[in-house]
Design an enzyme around this catalytic site. Structure first.
Site, PDB file in Angstrom:
ATOM      1  N   ASP A 170      55.937  48.773  43.314  1.00 30.06           N
ATOM      2  CA  ASP A 170      56.108  47.631  42.436  1.00 30.06           C
ATOM      3  C   ASP A 170      57.589  47.401  42.116  1.00 30.06           C
TER       4      ASP A 170
ATOM      5  N   CYS B 252      31.420  44.876  47.283  1.00 30.82           N
ATOM      6  CA  CYS B 252      31.041  44.274  45.997  1.00 30.82           C
ATOM      7  C   CYS B 252      29.608  43.751  46.069  1.00 30.82           C
TER       8      CYS B 252
ATOM      9  N   CYS C 256      32.205  42.344  36.763  1.00 28.74           N
ATOM     10  CA  CYS C 256      33.560  42.137  36.222  1.00 28.74           C
ATOM     11  C   CYS C 256      33.752  40.698  35.758  1.00 28.74           C
TER      12      CYS C 256
ATOM     13  N   CYS D  83      34.548  39.898  31.723  1.00 31.73           N
ATOM     14  CA  CYS D  83      35.933  39.576  31.338  1.00 31.73           C
ATOM     15  C   CYS D  83      35.930  38.764  30.032  1.00 31.73           C
TER      16      CYS D  83
ATOM     17  N   CYS E  68      44.530  45.736  29.693  1.00 29.32           N
ATOM     18  CA  CYS E  68      43.080  45.558  29.529  1.00 29.32           C
ATOM     19  C   CYS E  68      42.390  46.223  30.710  1.00 29.32           C
TER      20      CYS E  68
ATOM     21  N   CYS F 149      37.428  44.748  33.183  1.00 23.59           N
ATOM     22  CA  CYS F 149      36.843  44.458  34.505  1.00 23.59           C
ATOM     23  C   CYS F 149      36.662  45.722  35.347  1.00 23.59           C
TER      24      CYS F 149
HETATM   25  C1  B12 Z   1      51.740  40.425  39.015  1.00 22.43           C
HETATM   26  C2  B12 Z   1      50.879  41.640  38.781  1.00 22.43           C
HETATM   27  C3  B12 Z   1      49.953  41.577  37.736  1.00 22.43           C
HETATM   28  C4  B12 Z   1      49.632  40.276  36.983  1.00 22.43           C
HETATM   29  C5  B12 Z   1      48.726  39.399  37.887  1.00 22.43           C
HETATM   30  C6  B12 Z   1      47.408  40.091  38.291  1.00 22.43           C
HETATM   31  C7  B12 Z   1      46.958  39.907  39.730  1.00 22.43           C
HETATM   32  N1  B12 Z   1      45.645  39.843  39.878  1.00 22.43           N
HETATM   33  O1  B12 Z   1      47.744  39.892  40.664  1.00 22.43           O
HETATM   34  C8  B12 Z   1      48.996  40.821  35.677  1.00 22.43           C
HETATM   35  C9  B12 Z   1      50.071  41.016  34.622  1.00 22.43           C
HETATM   36  C10 B12 Z   1      47.872  39.963  35.070  1.00 22.43           C
HETATM   37  C11 B12 Z   1      48.522  42.202  36.151  1.00 22.43           C
HETATM   38  C12 B12 Z   1      47.487  42.889  35.549  1.00 22.43           C
HETATM   39  C13 B12 Z   1      47.039  44.130  35.981  1.00 22.43           C
HETATM   40  N2  B12 Z   1      47.606  44.938  36.921  1.00 22.43           N
HETATM   41 CO1  B12 Z   1      49.063  44.350  38.074  1.00 22.43          CO
HETATM   42  N3  B12 Z   1      50.368  43.905  39.353  1.00 22.43           N
HETATM   43  C14 B12 Z   1      51.012  42.798  39.588  1.00 22.43           C
HETATM   44  C15 B12 Z   1      51.949  42.990  40.802  1.00 22.43           C
HETATM   45  C16 B12 Z   1      53.365  43.248  40.278  1.00 22.43           C
HETATM   46  C17 B12 Z   1      51.976  41.846  41.805  1.00 22.43           C
HETATM   47  C18 B12 Z   1      50.576  41.349  42.193  1.00 22.43           C
HETATM   48  C19 B12 Z   1      50.620  39.996  42.842  1.00 22.43           C
HETATM   49  O2  B12 Z   1      51.465  39.746  43.688  1.00 22.43           O
HETATM   50  N4  B12 Z   1      49.728  39.109  42.451  1.00 22.43           N
HETATM   51  C20 B12 Z   1      49.678  37.812  42.986  1.00 22.43           C
HETATM   52  C21 B12 Z   1      48.261  37.400  43.305  1.00 22.43           C
HETATM   53  C22 B12 Z   1      48.309  36.106  44.112  1.00 22.43           C
HETATM   54  O3  B12 Z   1      47.701  38.431  44.116  1.00 22.43           O
HETATM   55  P1  B12 Z   1      46.141  38.742  44.147  1.00 22.43           P
HETATM   56  O4  B12 Z   1      45.607  38.819  42.757  1.00 22.43           O
HETATM   57  O5  B12 Z   1      45.954  39.970  44.969  1.00 22.43           O
HETATM   58  O6  B12 Z   1      45.613  37.423  44.813  1.00 22.43           O
HETATM   59  C23 B12 Z   1      45.042  37.367  46.074  1.00 22.43           C
HETATM   60  C24 B12 Z   1      43.583  37.074  45.993  1.00 22.43           C
HETATM   61  O7  B12 Z   1      43.337  36.112  44.970  1.00 22.43           O
HETATM   62  C25 B12 Z   1      43.409  36.528  47.380  1.00 22.43           C
HETATM   63  N5  B12 Z   1      42.220  35.731  47.561  1.00 22.43           N
HETATM   64  C26 B12 Z   1      42.031  34.440  47.284  1.00 22.43           C
HETATM   65  N6  B12 Z   1      40.799  34.072  47.660  1.00 22.43           N
HETATM   66  C27 B12 Z   1      40.211  35.167  48.199  1.00 22.43           C
HETATM   67  C28 B12 Z   1      38.968  35.379  48.740  1.00 22.43           C
HETATM   68  C29 B12 Z   1      38.631  36.654  49.240  1.00 22.43           C
HETATM   69  C30 B12 Z   1      37.299  36.865  49.859  1.00 22.43           C
HETATM   70  C31 B12 Z   1      39.576  37.741  49.147  1.00 22.43           C
HETATM   71  C32 B12 Z   1      39.237  39.135  49.630  1.00 22.43           C
HETATM   72  C33 B12 Z   1      40.837  37.511  48.588  1.00 22.43           C
HETATM   73  C34 B12 Z   1      41.119  36.225  48.121  1.00 22.43           C
HETATM   74  O8  B12 Z   1      44.546  35.744  47.666  1.00 22.43           O
HETATM   75  C35 B12 Z   1      45.617  36.169  46.854  1.00 22.43           C
HETATM   76  C36 B12 Z   1      46.780  36.506  47.729  1.00 22.43           C
HETATM   77  O9  B12 Z   1      46.432  37.371  48.800  1.00 22.43           O
HETATM   78  C37 B12 Z   1      51.325  44.269  41.483  1.00 22.43           C
HETATM   79  C38 B12 Z   1      52.317  45.183  42.205  1.00 22.43           C
HETATM   80  C39 B12 Z   1      52.747  44.600  43.534  1.00 22.43           C
HETATM   81  N7  B12 Z   1      54.039  44.512  43.767  1.00 22.43           N
HETATM   82  O10 B12 Z   1      51.936  44.205  44.345  1.00 22.43           O
HETATM   83  C40 B12 Z   1      50.635  44.984  40.290  1.00 22.43           C
HETATM   84  C41 B12 Z   1      49.282  45.671  40.553  1.00 22.43           C
HETATM   85  C42 B12 Z   1      48.416  44.712  41.313  1.00 22.43           C
HETATM   86  N8  B12 Z   1      48.731  45.825  39.200  1.00 22.43           N
HETATM   87  C43 B12 Z   1      48.044  46.895  39.015  1.00 22.43           C
HETATM   88  C44 B12 Z   1      47.319  47.197  37.829  1.00 22.43           C
HETATM   89  C45 B12 Z   1      46.866  48.628  37.645  1.00 22.43           C
HETATM   90  C46 B12 Z   1      47.044  46.190  36.879  1.00 22.43           C
HETATM   91  C47 B12 Z   1      46.070  46.269  35.684  1.00 22.43           C
HETATM   92  C48 B12 Z   1      44.807  47.057  35.954  1.00 22.43           C
HETATM   93  C49 B12 Z   1      46.829  46.862  34.450  1.00 22.43           C
HETATM   94  C50 B12 Z   1      46.031  46.860  33.168  1.00 22.43           C
HETATM   95  N9  B12 Z   1      45.133  47.817  32.973  1.00 22.43           N
HETATM   96  O11 B12 Z   1      46.207  46.014  32.324  1.00 22.43           O
HETATM   97  C51 B12 Z   1      45.781  44.753  35.410  1.00 22.43           C
HETATM   98  C52 B12 Z   1      44.546  44.248  36.196  1.00 22.43           C
HETATM   99  C53 B12 Z   1      44.256  42.791  35.974  1.00 22.43           C
HETATM  100  C54 B12 Z   1      43.487  42.169  37.140  1.00 22.43           C
HETATM  101  N10 B12 Z   1      42.171  42.037  37.001  1.00 22.43           N
HETATM  102  O12 B12 Z   1      44.088  41.824  38.157  1.00 22.43           O
HETATM  103  C55 B12 Z   1      48.011  47.765  40.275  1.00 22.43           C
HETATM  104  C56 B12 Z   1      46.628  47.629  40.953  1.00 22.43           C
HETATM  105  C57 B12 Z   1      46.138  48.898  41.637  1.00 22.43           C
HETATM  106  C58 B12 Z   1      44.820  48.655  42.347  1.00 22.43           C
HETATM  107  N11 B12 Z   1      43.948  49.657  42.352  1.00 22.43           N
HETATM  108  O13 B12 Z   1      44.559  47.613  42.881  1.00 22.43           O
HETATM  109  C59 B12 Z   1      49.229  47.144  41.112  1.00 22.43           C
HETATM  110  C60 B12 Z   1      49.040  47.157  42.617  1.00 22.43           C
HETATM  111  C61 B12 Z   1      50.483  47.966  40.719  1.00 22.43           C
HETATM  112  C62 B12 Z   1      50.569  49.304  41.455  1.00 22.43           C
HETATM  113  N12 B12 Z   1      51.622  49.541  42.233  1.00 22.43           N
HETATM  114  O14 B12 Z   1      49.699  50.137  41.374  1.00 22.43           O
HETATM  115  N13 B12 Z   1      49.199  42.606  37.265  1.00 22.43           N
HETATM  116  S1  SF4 Z   2      42.179  42.780  32.869  1.00 23.47           S
HETATM  117 FE1  SF4 Z   2      40.817  42.079  31.208  1.00 23.47          FE
HETATM  118  S2  SF4 Z   2      41.369  39.943  30.846  1.00 23.47           S
HETATM  119 FE2  SF4 Z   2      42.286  40.539  32.816  1.00 23.47          FE
HETATM  120  S3  SF4 Z   2      40.764  39.927  34.363  1.00 23.47           S
HETATM  121 FE3  SF4 Z   2      40.282  42.058  33.820  1.00 23.47          FE
HETATM  122  S4  SF4 Z   2      38.776  41.913  32.146  1.00 23.47           S
HETATM  123 FE4  SF4 Z   2      39.739  39.919  32.352  1.00 23.47          FE
HETATM  124  S1  SF4 Z   3      32.356  44.928  39.081  1.00 25.62           S
HETATM  125 FE1  SF4 Z   3      33.482  43.390  40.237  1.00 25.62          FE
HETATM  126  S2  SF4 Z   3      34.838  44.547  41.586  1.00 25.62           S
HETATM  127 FE2  SF4 Z   3      33.255  45.986  40.867  1.00 25.62          FE
HETATM  128  S3  SF4 Z   3      31.654  45.894  42.457  1.00 25.62           S
HETATM  129 FE3  SF4 Z   3      31.108  44.418  40.867  1.00 25.62          FE
HETATM  130  S4  SF4 Z   3      31.985  42.490  41.629  1.00 25.62           S
HETATM  131 FE4  SF4 Z   3      32.980  44.126  42.775  1.00 25.62          FE
END
Ligand code: B12
Ligand code: SF4
Ligand code: SF4
Length: 315
Positions: A135, A189, A195, A199, A244, A247
């Protein structure tokens, strides 16, 4: 050719062994090639404004799409996962800290472990070039974890492993060494929507897509201290003071989690929730000592006070 091939196989095994020794629960390998589809999906996500004020996500899209812009000689992307689960529950329903922030910051714990893996690669291939990321750069870590077969992207958008659930951090090494790659795995899934249904703020707007601007994690961690939360967030904060886990807590794949081996990820002072009045009366110096090397220092004292203010008003 054959000898060279066997040699990299041995090196891969040695790295897998070393990774386990260092405490990583998974290590997998993917070919360093452009992430075209994934980058396109991310661009759509950005265009929709789901990143809110996380402006850094808009920058360097070229590097996110093609990691070879970060290391031109890259042939392989090595992805590792580090379990941070501890078998402890929140002591109270308010002031909750998310699991990943109970102990030391993973940005402190994981990079030195990746450096050890890189040292090993260098010892085996003195001419090679490698770089590591946790990250720390525009690398699409979750998407690489999917390509390498660490797990699949759950509907909550985190990566899930069949063996380890989703409470793990990801790390990435780019290397010029051409390793044999692993295959992606299926999405398990199925018809589950736990999840999405659980949420509190309905941030999972469609399967696999989280609108950051609706996510409690975004507001409590990323929003600058002087930014006030929208009413929809305040009303559904559910006692979260930092991050949080809802999920992931409801995900059936996290039912059989094994505890982490890393003592630095255990809750500091055995605290999984913050004492609201203690934070209210906290001076900067105490905040700096208490949260030194903790992910919580990111919000600064002012951000934490803003977060708990809503919880207090909730009571
Ligand atoms: C920005 C960021 C956030 C943001 C945005 C969340 C997000 N979903 O990306 C915020 C601040 C909300 C956040 C929260 C959290 N984060 Co964060 N975050 C990041 C970060 C820095 C970048 C992620 C990113 O680029 N997101 C951009 C979006 C576009 O990416 P995406 O969600 O994967 O979106 C893809 C899908 O939507 C997909 N898609 C669209 N349609 C479809 C359809 C299908 C079928 C599929 C498969 C995919 C798909 O397309 C998008 C692009 O590929 C990464 C570290 C890194 N450098 O990668 C950590 C990271 C993702 N975070 C992490 C963690 C732990 C968390 C939290 C759990 C922390 C917490 N407890 O509060 C929460 C989880 C929230 C959640 N449900 O996502 C970990 C996840 C580890 C894992 N096991 O996956 C990471 C990888 C950090 C790390 N190095 O460990 N995070
Ligand atoms: S981290 Fe909490 S608020 Fe964010 S998507 Fe998951 S359940 Fe929703
Ligand atoms: S809680 Fe969400 S991520 Fe986990 S198995 Fe069910 S749909 Fe998939």
């Amino acid at each position: 050719m054959t000898t060279a091939h066997f040699h990299t196989q041995d090196a891969k095994q040695a790295l897998q062994h070393k990774a386990k020794e260092l405490g990583f629960c998974e290590i997998s390998f993917a070919k360093a090639e452009p992430l075209q589809t994934e980058a396109k999906q991310m661009q759509e996500w950005l265009n929709a404004g789901h990143h809110g004020t996380m402006g850094y996500l808009e920058r360097n899209m070229d590097k996110r799409e093609d990691v070879r812009l970060l290391l031109p000689s890259a042939q392989t992307v090595i992805v590792v996962a580090y379990n941070y689960y501890t078998p402890v529950q929140h002591e109270s329903n308010t002031g909750k800290i998310s699991r990943y922030a109970w102990g030391d910051d993973y940005h402190e714990v994981i990079p030195p472990k990746l450096d050890e893996l890189i040292n090993m690669i260098r010892a085996l291939y003195p001419e090679s070039e490698s770089r590591r990321f946790v990250d720390t750069a525009p690398v699409m870590e979750k998407q690489w974890a999917v390509r390498a077969g660490i797990g699949w992207q759950g509907k909550h958008s985190n990566i899930i492993s069949r063996n380890h659930g989703s409470y793990f951090f990801l790390g990435v090494i780019l290397t010029s060494v051409e390793f044999e790659v692993d295959n992606p795995i299926d999405d398990y899934c199925g018809t589950c929507t736990a999840c999405i249904d659980a949420c509190p703020t309905q941030a999972i707007i469609q399967p696999h897509v989280v609108d950051g601007t609706k996510c409690i994690s975004y507001w409590t961690i990323e929003a600058k201290p002087d930014v006030e939360f929208p009413l929809e967030i305040v009303q559904h904060l559910d006692g979260w003071a930092f991050g949080c886990d809802v999920c992931q807590d409801v995900c059936p794949w996290n039912r059989f989690k094994k505890p982490t081996q890393e003592v630095r990820f255990l809750p500091r002072n055995e605290e999984t929730t913050l004492n609201i009045s203690a934070i209210e009366n906290m001076q900067q110096e105490e905040f700096s000592t208490r949260f030194r090397k903790s992910p919580i220092k990111r919000t600064k004292l002012a951000g934490l006070l803003r977060n708990i203010k809503y919880l207090k008003n909730d009571e």
